[in-house]
Design a protein around this motif. Structure first.
Motif, PDB file in Angstrom:
ATOM      1  N   LEU A 173       0.850  -1.185   0.000  1.00  0.00           N
ATOM      2  CA  LEU A 173       0.000   0.000   0.000  1.00  0.00           C
ATOM      3  C   LEU A 173       0.888   1.238   0.000  1.00  0.00           C
ATOM      4  N   PRO A 174       0.811   2.079  -1.034  1.00  0.00           N
ATOM      5  CA  PRO A 174       1.735   3.213  -1.130  1.00  0.00           C
ATOM      6  C   PRO A 174       1.253   4.413  -0.332  1.00  0.00           C
ATOM      7  N   THR A 175       2.114   5.407  -0.244  1.00  0.00           N
ATOM      8  CA  THR A 175       1.673   6.692   0.277  1.00  0.00           C
ATOM      9  C   THR A 175       0.650   7.282  -0.697  1.00  0.00           C
ATOM     10  N   LYS A 176      -0.303   8.010  -0.157  1.00  0.00           N
ATOM     11  CA  LYS A 176      -1.326   8.588  -1.024  1.00  0.00           C
ATOM     12  C   LYS A 176      -0.736   9.637  -1.961  1.00  0.00           C
ATOM     13  N   TYR A 177       0.263  10.405  -1.464  1.00  0.00           N
ATOM     14  CA  TYR A 177       0.811  11.464  -2.309  1.00  0.00           C
ATOM     15  C   TYR A 177       1.545  10.925  -3.530  1.00  0.00           C
ATOM     16  N   SER A 178       1.927   9.654  -3.504  1.00  0.00           N
ATOM     17  CA  SER A 178       2.593   9.071  -4.672  1.00  0.00           C
ATOM     18  C   SER A 178       1.663   9.006  -5.876  1.00  0.00           C
ATOM     19  N   LEU A 179       0.369   9.198  -5.645  1.00  0.00           N
ATOM     20  CA  LEU A 179      -0.589   9.234  -6.750  1.00  0.00           C
ATOM     21  C   LEU A 179      -0.659  10.610  -7.401  1.00  0.00           C
ATOM     22  N   GLY A 180      -0.004  11.585  -6.829  1.00  0.00           N
ATOM     23  CA  GLY A 180      -0.001  12.915  -7.421  1.00  0.00           C
ATOM     24  C   GLY A 180       0.951  13.015  -8.591  1.00  0.00           C
ATOM     25  N   TYR A 181       0.955  14.163  -9.221  1.00  0.00           N
ATOM     26  CA  TYR A 181       1.935  14.442 -10.269  1.00  0.00           C
ATOM     27  C   TYR A 181       3.294  14.612  -9.611  1.00  0.00           C
ATOM     28  N   MET A 182       4.263  13.814 -10.045  1.00  0.00           N
ATOM     29  CA  MET A 182       5.623  13.880  -9.524  1.00  0.00           C
ATOM     30  C   MET A 182       6.497  14.511 -10.596  1.00  0.00           C
ATOM     31  N   GLY A 183       6.920  15.741 -10.359  1.00  0.00           N
ATOM     32  CA  GLY A 183       7.774  16.426 -11.316  1.00  0.00           C
ATOM     33  C   GLY A 183       9.142  15.767 -11.397  1.00  0.00           C
ATOM     34  N   SER A 184       9.822  15.928 -12.528  1.00  0.00           N
ATOM     35  CA  SER A 184      11.157  15.373 -12.671  1.00  0.00           C
ATOM     36  C   SER A 184      11.774  15.806 -13.989  1.00  0.00           C
ATOM     37  N   THR A 185      13.070  15.919 -13.994  1.00  0.00           N
ATOM     38  CA  THR A 185      13.865  16.082 -15.210  1.00  0.00           C
ATOM     39  C   THR A 185      15.324  15.999 -14.802  1.00  0.00           C
ATOM     40  N   MET A 186      16.152  15.447 -15.662  1.00  0.00           N
ATOM     41  CA  MET A 186      17.589  15.452 -15.381  1.00  0.00           C
ATOM     42  C   MET A 186      18.172  16.856 -15.528  1.00  0.00           C
ATOM     43  N   TYR A 187      17.475  17.715 -16.264  1.00  0.00           N
ATOM     44  CA  TYR A 187      18.011  19.026 -16.632  1.00  0.00           C
ATOM     45  C   TYR A 187      18.379  19.856 -15.404  1.00  0.00           C
ATOM     46  N   TYR A 188      17.470  19.923 -14.425  1.00  0.00           N
ATOM     47  CA  TYR A 188      17.681  20.809 -13.279  1.00  0.00           C
ATOM     48  C   TYR A 188      18.913  20.411 -12.466  1.00  0.00           C
ATOM     49  N   THR A 189      19.115  19.100 -12.274  1.00  0.00           N
ATOM     50  CA  THR A 189      20.236  18.681 -11.433  1.00  0.00           C
ATOM     51  C   THR A 189      21.564  18.686 -12.186  1.00  0.00           C
ATOM     52  N   GLU A 190      21.532  19.081 -13.456  1.00  0.00           N
ATOM     53  CA  GLU A 190      22.772  19.228 -14.222  1.00  0.00           C
ATOM     54  C   GLU A 190      23.177  20.703 -14.392  1.00  0.00           C
ATOM     55  N   LEU A 191      22.424  21.598 -13.790  1.00  0.00           N
ATOM     56  CA  LEU A 191      22.806  23.016 -13.842  1.00  0.00           C
ATOM     57  C   LEU A 191      24.133  23.225 -13.103  1.00  0.00           C
ATOM     58  N   ASP A 192      24.876  24.245 -13.472  1.00  0.00           N
ATOM     59  CA  ASP A 192      26.157  24.497 -12.803  1.00  0.00           C
ATOM     60  C   ASP A 192      25.967  24.827 -11.329  1.00  0.00           C
ATOM     61  N   ARG A 193      24.910  25.576 -11.047  1.00  0.00           N
ATOM     62  CA  ARG A 193      24.667  25.999  -9.675  1.00  0.00           C
ATOM     63  C   ARG A 193      23.161  26.065  -9.403  1.00  0.00           C
ATOM     64  N   ASP A 194      22.834  26.074  -8.116  1.00  0.00           N
ATOM     65  CA  ASP A 194      21.487  26.397  -7.630  1.00  0.00           C
ATOM     66  C   ASP A 194      20.394  25.520  -8.238  1.00  0.00           C
ATOM     67  N   SER A 195      20.654  24.233  -8.320  1.00  0.00           N
ATOM     68  CA  SER A 195      19.598  23.308  -8.753  1.00  0.00           C
ATOM     69  C   SER A 195      18.427  23.332  -7.784  1.00  0.00           C
ATOM     70  N   ASP A 196      18.726  23.544  -6.507  1.00  0.00           N
ATOM     71  CA  ASP A 196      17.652  23.580  -5.507  1.00  0.00           C
ATOM     72  C   ASP A 196      16.671  24.713  -5.805  1.00  0.00           C
ATOM     73  N   LYS A 197      17.197  25.871  -6.183  1.00  0.00           N
ATOM     74  CA  LYS A 197      16.319  26.997  -6.492  1.00  0.00           C
ATOM     75  C   LYS A 197      15.480  26.718  -7.738  1.00  0.00           C
ATOM     76  N   ALA A 198      16.068  26.022  -8.708  1.00  0.00           N
ATOM     77  CA  ALA A 198      15.321  25.687  -9.929  1.00  0.00           C
ATOM     78  C   ALA A 198      14.144  24.776  -9.611  1.00  0.00           C
ATOM     79  N   ILE A 199      14.357  23.812  -8.711  1.00  0.00           N
ATOM     80  CA  ILE A 199      13.287  22.877  -8.361  1.00  0.00           C
ATOM     81  C   ILE A 199      12.202  23.584  -7.556  1.00  0.00           C
ATOM     82  N   LEU A 200      12.611  24.417  -6.607  1.00  0.00           N
ATOM     83  CA  LEU A 200      11.612  25.178  -5.852  1.00  0.00           C
ATOM     84  C   LEU A 200      10.845  26.123  -6.770  1.00  0.00           C
ATOM     85  N   GLY A 201      11.537  26.689  -7.747  1.00  0.00           N
ATOM     86  CA  GLY A 201      10.869  27.532  -8.731  1.00  0.00           C
ATOM     87  C   GLY A 201       9.899  26.753  -9.589  1.00  0.00           C
TER      88      GLY A 201
END
Length: 828
Positions: free
Chosen positions: A258-286
């Motif tokens: 039985l999974p968490t209920k939130y796992s049924l939501g839209y889960m954002g993702s892309t390799m692009y953000y974590t390959e930025l030179d800096r501030d990947s965290d800000k990109a994801i929060l944005g």
């Protein structure tokens, strides 16, 4: 070559029947009335019972203490009759015939219908290379489903498929074989007898299924299973319905967690953000802020492995890149504040340059080379690496320690296990195997299962009251007990959109109910606008819904990437969120019954001959038929509606008889969906964030022309309190006749936040004349605006042909009664 031709000796034990032939030894166990185990070895004796995969046994097993929730049962006594030419064993539902010469095993039902028959003359074979073969008779009316994660059409008849975990980036979803999962199980359905059965080969060596691709004029038609090593340990599983086979198979290998209920939501993702030179965290929060601005719900983010990159550009699991994530603890807290789970990527291969490599090496935590003297080093993503040995207690504990230190201690309770196919090229590499060293070739697909189990344990050890959310790319039979899965690095193409559907349906028939694929395609150029829209419209029906990409044209796939089309993306995702109560109830059903969430039409309509090969239209649970638009530039869509039910268009509520093909006009906003007669579909009309928004109104779409029942399940969605009774199961039952009665029976201690219940009851011929809640007559409104502002009551929607009923939520059991007497206005 050794072939069993003749039965030489029989030894009866209460729990088993041992057989000796001129080539191999056999052991038959009647596990229960539906499951028969047939073990075959060409060695002097059977190997030790040592299974990581089984949760149902009738024998002592080396791994008993390591497999959570394993259940030991008493088998049916293996008493037999000697009928001259054959031995006969029986359960209440099955008959097992052991033919003496030529030796072969045949299984029938109580009425004599043959369900399985070995190919007489060469039923069980070991060749000169040590490969093991099991040959089975097949017939023109046989259809074959399952096999885990396999490309191509749903029915695998006349296919040859290899079982082997491999990293297949950019695969062709129609033709590439093998893929990431290794699940040696299939369902055989005979369309003439209307009986389904299954075979599970409890063997983790590389293997091949040939389902009638090979043909010899000297033999009757046959299929075969061939494994590179191990033993032929076969579990026959009886139906007679396809859904029965799936249920019994998951009794054997485990239900979907039985999974968490939130796992049924839209889960954002892309390799692009974590390959930025800096501030990947800000990109994801944005990204999360932009979702909110665009009115697009989002409940989490899959954090690609770029967050672990070292100064040399290599991925080092458990390492946070300080340039991209300056304060991981604060970042996790900010994600939580925005209502989004963080799901970080981890990999079990550790590069030889990894800062922790020496520590794991000195602890003996890696898979060893063939000599057993040193850690095995092999090719991996980023360079030479060694692989953590999860059959070794040292490997498990050290892995969990660093998982806790680097991720779980920050408040992370969701883990994404990636690149865990264990593509070790030397079959002699040694695994610890709980103190009895064994080569990797018999354990490769087990490793990702154990990796998922370790993630689950690590989270539960730090947060015992929190429900882990684990996602796996690779796996073996039983992976559903620990993780949600997805179909790996698919190609960005219209073909992938289409053929990923039967890939997912086949997984559902193989016990893995909670899975999906990367929406919009992972590998390739950015999807064109039309493809992107159609893929999202399809992806919203997959239990795992994540738009994830590694675009090869320097772009990033985001919901708003084509502004002129964003409204279509938004509308589709919001439809997904409306259906969350239905999805969650289906995943509860999967956790108790093993039922798939996405179901091929043949699963629900086994007696309709026209759906046995349908690969692209599917059922979402028992009640919604989805016929997505899968062709570029489509203006119309033909849909076959199975016989055995009536069907209503989701939007217009127009009725159609089953057993016919209809043609629909479609536009870019079209998501063709049909409601089955007897449907009960729970929805949440205003949900935008599963983690933060309380659901205060339950909307039930009901088609009451058939007597049915459905369990609407709810709990807090994140804790393990449901195991102590803090859940709410509402069994909704429909009884019809002169009156329609809709009854609600509640079970469990969960204190729901519901305040209002709304029923949309679809009326077939006439509107109701009266609606009662228990003994209370509800007020009837002619003006929908007055009804909307009232606390309770009902009105009849002429356009939808639906009685819309509203009242305050009631915890106690109750009944809604609708009278359909036609009022004679003239005589009045």
């Amino acid at each position: 070559m050794k072939i069993s031709h003749q039965l030489l000796d029989v030894a009866y034990g209460t729990s088993r029947l041992d057989l000796v032939t001129d080539a191999a030894k056999f052991r038959i166990v009647l596990l229960n009335d539906e499951i028969v185990r047939i073990r075959c070895t060409f060695e002097e004796d059977f190997p030790e019972e040592a299974s990581y995969a089984l949760v149902l046994t009738a024998w002592e097993d080396k791994m008993d203490a390591l497999v959570p929730d394993r259940k030991r049962i008493e088998p049916i006594p293996a008493q037999y009759e000697d009928l001259g030419t054959h031995l006969l064993l029986s359960t209440r539902k099955l008959r097992v015939l052991v033919h003496k010469e030529p030796f072969a095993i045949e299984i029938t039902d109580a009425d004599g219908n043959v369900l399985h028959a070995d190919l007489q003359g060469k039923p069980y074979v070991r060749d000169a290379l040590g490969r093991l073969y099991h040959y089975s008779c097949m017939h023109d009316q046989d259809h074959f489903y399952g096999f885990g994660e396999k490309s191509g059409y749903l029915n695998k008849k006349h296919r040859r498929m290899r079982m082997h975990n491999v990293d297949t980036i950019g695969y062709d979803s129609e033709l590439t074989d093998p893929l990431y999962k290794h699940i040696p199980f299939y369902i055989k359905f005979n369309s003439e007898s209307q009986i389904a059965s299954g075979l599970f080969y409890h063997n983790a060596h590389d293997s091949v299924f040939d389902m009638g691709c090979e043909r010899s004029g000297y033999w009757n038609k046959y299929s075969y299973f061939c494994a590179d090593g191990g033993e032929l340990d076969v579990f026959f599983i009886y139906g007679p319905q396809i859904k029965d086979v799936v249920r019994h198979y998951t009794d054997l290998t485990g239900k979907t967690v039985l999974p968490t209920k939130y796992s049924l939501g839209y889960m954002g993702s892309t390799m692009y953000y974590t390959e930025l030179d800096r501030d990947s965290d800000k990109a994801i929060l944005g990204f999360l802020d932009r979702c909110r601005e665009e009115g697009i719900p989002c409940d989490g983010f899959f954090l690609s492995s770029g967050y672990t990159t070292g100064q040399d550009g290599k991925r080092y699991v458990f390492n946070w890149n300080g340039d991209r994530f300056g304060n991981p603890q604060r970042f996790v807290e900010q994600m939580e504040e925005k209502g989004a789970a963080l799901v970080p990527n981890i990999k079990p291969g550790m590069l030889t340059t990894h800062p922790l490599y020496k520590k794991f090496d000195e602890a003996g935590a890696y898979i060893r080379d063939g000599s057993g003297e040193q850690s095995h080093i092999d090719r991996y993503w980023g360079g030479p690496a060694s692989f953590v040995d999860f059959t070794n207690p040292k490997g498990r504990e050290l892995w969990k320690k660093h998982l806790k230190d680097s991720l779980v201690s920050l408040g992370i309770t969701s883990i994404w296990n990636d690149n865990n196919e264990y593509e070790i090229n030397d079959a002699r590499a040694l695994c610890h195997f709980e103190g009895s060293p064994k080569t990797i070739d018999g354990l490769r697909p087990i490793m990702p299962n154990l990796m998922a189990q370790m993630a689950k344990e690590a989270i539960e050890e730090v947060y015992p009251d929190t429900r882990p959310y684990i996602v796996n790319r690779a796996g073996f039979a039983g992976i559903q007990r620990y993780a949600q899965t997805w179909a790996g690095d698919n190609n960005t193409s219209w073909k992938s959109l289409k053929f990923n559907i039967p890939v997912i349906l086949g997984m559902g028939l193989s016990g893995v109910a909670n899975q999906g694929c990367d929406i919009s395609g992972f590998f390739g150029p950015a999807p064109e606008p039309e493809l992107f829209v159609r893929w999202v419209q399809n992806g919203i029906f997959q239990p795992r819904f994540s738009i994830h990409s590694c675009n090869t044209d320097n772009t990033v796939t985001e919901p708003w990437m084509y502004p002129a089309y964003t409204r279509y993306i938004r509308d589709a995702i919001r439809l997904r969120y409306r259906l969350v109560p239905y999805f969650y109830s289906l995943l509860y059903e999967a956790s108790t019954e093993g039922s798939p969430v996405m179901r091929p039409l043949v699963y629900e309509f086994q007696s309709d001959d026209r759906v046995k090969d349908e690969s692209f239209d599917f059922m979402l649970g028992p009640y919604i038929l989805v016929a997505n638009v899968l062709e570029k530039g489509a203006k119309t869509r033909e849909v076959y509606l199975p016989k055995g039910a009536e069907w209503l268009d989701w939007n217009t509520k127009e009725r159609y008889a089953g057993g016919q093909t209809i043609r629909l006009d479609v536009s870019l906003e079209s998501i063709p969906m049909f409601i089955r007669s007897g449907a009960i579909v729970p929805m949440a009309p205003h949900l935008m964030n599963i983690r933060q928004d309380p659901v205060e109104e339950l909307h039930l779409l009901i088609e009451p022309s058939e007597e049915t029942r459905f369990v609407v399940y709810d709990d807090d969605g994140t804790s393990n309190n449901y195991k102590q009774g803090e859940y709410l199961k509402t069994t909704i039952s429909i009884k019809n006749g002169k009156d329609t009665r809709i009854s609600f029976a509640n079970e469990g201690n969960y204190r729901t936040k519901l305040k209002t219940v709304r029923l949309d009851v679809l009326c077939k011929e006439v509107a109701p004349v009266e609606v009662r809640l228990q003994d209370k007559k509800l007020p009837m409104f002619l003006d929908p605006n007055q009804w909307e502002s009232a606390g309770e009551g009902w009105y009849y929607d002429m356009e939808q042909k639906a009685a819309k009923i509203k009242y305050s939520y009631r915890r106690e059991d109750y009944e809604v009664r609708m009278k359909f007497d036609v009022k004679d206005l003239i005589s009045i």
